[in-house]
Design an enzyme around this catalytic site. Structure first.
Site, mmCIF file in Angstrom:
data_model
loop_
_atom_site.group_PDB
_atom_site.id
_atom_site.type_symbol
_atom_site.label_atom_id
_atom_site.label_comp_id
_atom_site.label_asym_id
_atom_site.label_seq_id
_atom_site.Cartn_x
_atom_site.Cartn_y
_atom_site.Cartn_z
ATOM 1 N N ASP A 23 29.975 39.090 45.564
ATOM 2 C CA ASP A 23 31.233 38.821 46.261
ATOM 3 C C ASP A 23 30.987 39.069 47.754
ATOM 4 O OD1 ASP A 23 34.581 38.988 45.724
ATOM 5 O OD2 ASP A 23 33.832 39.889 47.577
ATOM 6 N N LYS A 47 41.457 32.991 32.002
ATOM 7 C CA LYS A 47 41.676 34.431 31.963
ATOM 8 C C LYS A 47 42.059 34.852 30.549
ATOM 9 C CE LYS A 47 41.080 35.086 36.404
ATOM 10 N NZ LYS A 47 40.072 36.001 36.975
ATOM 11 N N ASP A 80 37.236 35.348 31.362
ATOM 12 C CA ASP A 80 37.250 36.470 32.309
ATOM 13 C C ASP A 80 38.321 37.467 31.893
ATOM 14 O OD1 ASP A 80 37.247 38.177 34.454
ATOM 15 O OD2 ASP A 80 37.627 36.651 35.974
ATOM 16 N N HIS A 131 31.362 35.140 42.804
ATOM 17 C CA HIS A 131 32.812 35.194 42.682
ATOM 18 C C HIS A 131 33.419 34.592 43.945
ATOM 19 C CE1 HIS A 131 36.596 37.580 43.635
ATOM 20 N NE2 HIS A 131 36.921 36.906 42.556
ATOM 21 N N GLU A 144 33.345 37.533 31.401
ATOM 22 C CA GLU A 144 33.234 38.119 32.734
ATOM 23 C C GLU A 144 34.022 39.427 32.823
ATOM 24 O OE1 GLU A 144 34.682 36.769 37.219
ATOM 25 O OE2 GLU A 144 34.025 35.250 35.777
#
Length: 446
Positions: A329, A223, A251, A356, A277
């Site tokens: 998703d 992240k 991400d 995801h 992302e």
């Protein structure tokens, strides 16, 4: 399927896990998530004990709003004959998503779309269970026309027609059995996000990274987005541990603007991420297109889709060359019906689908979709991978099975959406046993 069987009841529960206490799931935008779900149970009048279980993923506050939306939609499902739902699923999908009054608070997006996904996920679970097949196998065994009859093509025929969808599916029929043998033997490759949540200390990050390496992981996601120097520091730690022979993704969870993304990634490009992302607003198609164009010379792809709300937005992302990795998703869009259309559009535009996952049961759900994609649509695993997160699987009645960092095909009938009975008892918010204990211990307050 017996024509007389109909839906008798639709129940919904607010299930929450206090993951924020240990910073699991934390990122630049969602700093203290409590992984949660609106959980749906559909029973029929068949009296055989077969129920459909479905959910939509949330992260704590607001789950009660999704629960209310499920209750509002449930009245249009109760007393419906299963044959009327499944024989032409696209018609029922449109009836549910286009209900004349509830449509106003969508349409096909936001809370009402999340609630729709929970109900439809439960219906797909019910269908697969009644057919005695895992969902991936139910889909793979359908004839092309039957699959296409599950899709609402309204709004997307400028990108994909029914005829084109049937042709894509027919093209892969002859070699499908060979791929199924490969899938049953080797599974479907995954990457891990569990090593580098933004709230983890350096010590926890390194500990988890080393554990993942010992287990054979070769693809890692971190992240980023809150602080550039901290991102550089943690990227240095990760690359030092995993080397440059392994894959790293980044991400930002929607943290940046378009120009900010381009500037920030110019500093992180030296760590050779495969993709960045969700760099900006998930609704900004043209912004993602600008970012994609800027990232291409430095060898970084753009991945997005976990907050992309429907097939129309995915259509535009694909048409605008705004993503290089399509991140569907299982709970954000309208369940399998809409996922089928997105996967087929991605095939036409030659964009790999890399779902995801994580959250509550997202790994359990999305594995079916990628496996179907491999068997019937893309016909390849190349440049494709499923996200994997290692927590909360103990609550699934049928948890994912990982082997050599690959998802192995589920064998139980259904969509793997069912949570354990004790989990529903202990984690129902706010009166479940776990939540009462946390309140009593002073760790949370309502």
């Amino acid at each position: 399927m017996a024509a007389s069987i109909s839906v008798a009841k639709v129940e919904v529960k607010d299930i929450r896990f206090p993951t924020s206490l240990e910073q699991h799931g934390s990122d630049a935008m969602h700093t203290d998530p409590d992984y949660s779900c609106a959980y749906v149970i559909i029973t029929t009048n068949a009296g055989d004990g077969i129920c459909g279980h479905g959910l939509t993923f949330t992260i704590g506050r607001g789950t009660e709003i999704v629960v209310a939306a499920v209750k509002a939609l449930a009245q249009f499902v109760v007393e419906k004959k299963l044959s009327d739902i499944f024989d032409n699923f696209a018609d029922f999908y449109r009836q549910l998503t286009s209900e004349p009054q509830l449509r106003w608070i969508g349409p096909e997006k936001g809370v009402i779309q999340l609630a729709t996904a929970a109900i439809l996920n439960a219906l797909w679970d019910l269908w697969a269970k009644r057919e005695g097949k895992p969902l991936w196998k139910l889909l793979a065994d359908m004839e092309p026309q039957q699959l296409v009859n599950c899709i609402d093509f309204r709004y997307i025929t400028d990108a994909l027609t029914k005829k084109e969808a049937v042709e894509i599916l027919q093209n892969n029929q002859a070699t499908k059995s060979e791929r199924e043998k490969n899938l049953l033997q080797d599974g479907y490759q995954a990457y891990t996000t569990s090593t580098a949540w933004l709230g983890y200390t350096d010590e926890v990050l390194l500990q988890r990274c080393r554990k993942a390496l010992s287990e054979g992981w070769t693809k890692f996601k971190m992240k980023v987005g809150a602080d550039l120097q901290d991102d550089i520091h943690r990227a240095e730690l990760l690359r030092k541990e995993i080397g440059y022979d392994k894959t790293l993704m980044m991400d930002a969870n929607q943290r940046w603007g378009v120009e900010e993304t381009i500037e920030w990634m110019s500093h992180l490009a030296r760590f050779k991420p495969l993709w960045i992302e969700e760099p900006t607003s998930p609704d900004d198609v043209l912004g993602h297109a600008t970012i994609s164009k800027a990232m291409k010379p430095i060898g970084i792809g753009v991945a997005t889709g976990e907050h992309c709300q429907n097939r129309v937005m995915f259509k535009q992302f694909l048409q605008a060359s705004a993503l290089q990795y399509c991140q569907i998703d299982s709970c954000r869009v309208g369940s399998v019906n809409e996922l089928l259309s997105i996967i087929l559009m991605a095939k036409k535009f030659d964009v790999p689908v890399c779902p995801h996952a994580g959250g509550v049961s997202l790994c359990e759900l999305v594995q079916h979709i990628s496996m179907f994609d491999y068997l019937c649509v893309s016909a390849t695993k190349e440049n494709r991978v499923i996200e994997y997160v290692d927590h909360l699987h103990e609550h699934a009645k049928y948890p994912v099975i990982m082997k050599n960092t690959c998802y192995m095909p589920p064998k139980e009938p259904g969509y793997n959406t069912e949570l354990k009975a004790e989990t529903l008892r202990d984690y129902e918010y706010p009166n479940g046993l776990v939540w009462q204990d946390l309140i009593r211990e002073g760790k949370i307050s309502l």
